[in-house]
Every structure is written in C-alpha cells, then in structure tokens.
Design an enzyme around this catalytic site. Structure first.
Site, PDB file in Angstrom:
ATOM      1  N   SER A  68      23.299 -24.030 -10.052  1.00 39.42           N
ATOM      2  CA  SER A  68      24.421 -24.697 -10.721  1.00 39.42           C
ATOM      3  C   SER A  68      25.490 -23.714 -11.175  1.00 39.42           C
ATOM      4  CB  SER A  68      23.931 -25.457 -11.948  1.00 39.42           C
ATOM      5  OG  SER A  68      22.947 -26.378 -11.594  1.00 39.42           O
ATOM      6  N   GLN A  69      26.702 -24.241 -11.318  1.00 41.33           N
ATOM      7  CA  GLN A  69      27.813 -23.501 -11.916  1.00 41.33           C
ATOM      8  C   GLN A  69      27.374 -23.043 -13.330  1.00 41.33           C
ATOM      9  OE1 GLN A  69      30.832 -26.342 -12.736  1.00 41.33           O
ATOM     10  NE2 GLN A  69      32.426 -24.843 -13.161  1.00 41.33           N
TER      11      GLN A  69
END
Ligand code: SAH
Length: 220
Positions: A68-69
């Site tokens: 994920s970011q």
C-alpha cells in the site's frame, strides 16, 4: 569521486515521506509516526523497487499484489487506535510492512495471507527486523482465526465486497476493525466498532486495494 553518502540515504527519504506525505495530510498519532520512522520500508520491496520505496504510491510485490501507499498505511493504522496490550488480527500479510507497523504498536499480531510465498517472505522480513510478536498463517482470512479470537483490533488490507461476518463476530467488546469495502475498482475505508454487543460503522476516505479473495469476499 562519487558521493557515497547518496548511495544509502534511506533515512533521509523516510523522514521526507513522513513529513510530506503523512504529516502533511493530517496523520498526527506520534506512535504511528514513530513506528513508520523506524521501519525500513525499502527492505520490504524487491531490489528493483528499492529506490521507489518512499514514493507516494503503492508498488508491485509480485503475484498481482501491491504494497500500500505509505499514507494509506499511516491513515488506517491511526484509525485503528492500537493500544500496547492489544491482540491484533491482520488479513493480507503481503510483504509484512503493515504487519511490522502493527507489531511495533501492539502486544501480539496474527497475520493471515492466502498466498504461501508472500506469507513466507513476510515472515522472513519480520524476523530480520527482530519483530517476534507476530504469528503468520496461510489461509482464507475472511474466516478470521477463531482459535486466537477475540481480537481487540482487526485490519484488512485487501478490498472486500462487504464486511466479512466472521471478522465482526471475532471482534472483542470495545474492539475496532478497519477495512476497505466497496467495488473491486474502488472502495471506502470503513471503521467498525463493537460497543455493547452492537456493531457501529463509519465511512472515511476512498481508496483502491487489490481484491480480498475468499469464502466471504470476491471469487478468484
Ligand atoms: N499490507 C500488505 C499489502 C497487502 S496486498 C503490505 O503491507 O505489503 C493484499 C494482500 O491480501 C495480498 O497479499 C493478497 O494475497 C492478500 N489476500 C487477498 N485475499 C485474502 C484472504 N482472503 N485472506 C488472506 N489474504 C488475502
């Protein structure tokens, strides 16, 4: 002469990530910020992506999955409001980066991943960092982990079509669950709280996760 100090400037890049992507967007929980200041994100991605480990986006981790970011990791972890004594369930170990953040904040983390190869790598990544309060299991996380329930906190890091019933059932009284729910193309991060035996749900920000695949989620 090449400047060797620029060869490994991961500490600087990590500081900049916290400042420009996470503090700048309003995450303020010092325990979350400190955990992310300490964990070397570049060690969780393949060598070819190490230079991009601190960029403001998700990265491929193989097998059609992504890490994920960083902002989403910070946002979801803050939303979970972890206390040091908590027993935590995580669905979707992936690289183990989010697992490492959870493990730095909680007493115990049980992390379930459906792809064996990713689970094995995540486990190696955490061992290398000396984080030993985590157990990894391979399987369908939509069913939770009845033998380790109830959980004070549950985090799901793949997009679900609805809240998996087993997960709400395994949430302790006063427990909190954070998960992305919606279409496969876009979801909303939900925060679910069990209070006096009842489930309360609030919607937060839009997001885009890979699919949660399992008995109580998407088909493969
Ligand atoms: N949080 C991870 C990234 C997760 S990507 C990180 O920090 O790297 C989502 C992960 O969920 C993928 O690895 C995918 O294989 C896994 N997954 C999807 N459906 C699942 C299920 N039903 N149970 C367990 N893991 C699942």
């Amino acid at each position: 002469m090449p400047d060797i100090s620029t060869h490994d400037n991961s500490d600087e890049r990590r500081k900049a990530m916290i400042r420009d992507q996470i503090l700048a967007r309003g995450v303020r929980d010092e325990s979350v910020l400190n955990a992310m200041r300490a964990i070397p994100r570049e060690r969780f991605v393949a060598a070819e992506y190490a230079r991009e480990a601190y960029t403001d986006r998700p990265l491929p981790i193989g097998h059609g999955q992504t890490i994920s970011q960083p902002y989403i990791v910070a946002f979801m972890t803050e939303l979970l409001g972890i206390e040091k004594s908590n027993n935590v369930l995580e669905i979707g170990s992936g690289t183990g980066y989010q697992t490492a953040v959870l493990a730095s904040l909680a007493a115990k983390v049980h992390s379930i991943e459906r792809l064996e190869i990713l689970s094995r790598r995540a486990s190696e990544n955490l061992n290398r960092l000396g984080l030993s309060n985590v157990s990894f299991a391979v399987g369908d996380g939509t069913l939770g982990s009845p033998e380790h329930a109830p959980f004070d906190r549950i985090m799901v890091t793949a997009g679900a079509p609805q809240v998996p019933a087993s997960l709400s059932d395994q949430l302790a009284e006063g427990g909190i669950m954070v998960l992305p729910v919606g279409k496969s193309s876009e979801q909303t991060i939900l925060r679910i709280v069990r209070k006096n035996g009842q489930i309360h749900q609030s919607h937060t920000i839009p997001c885009r996760f890979v699919k949660l695949i399992g008995r109580d989620a998407w088909e493969e």
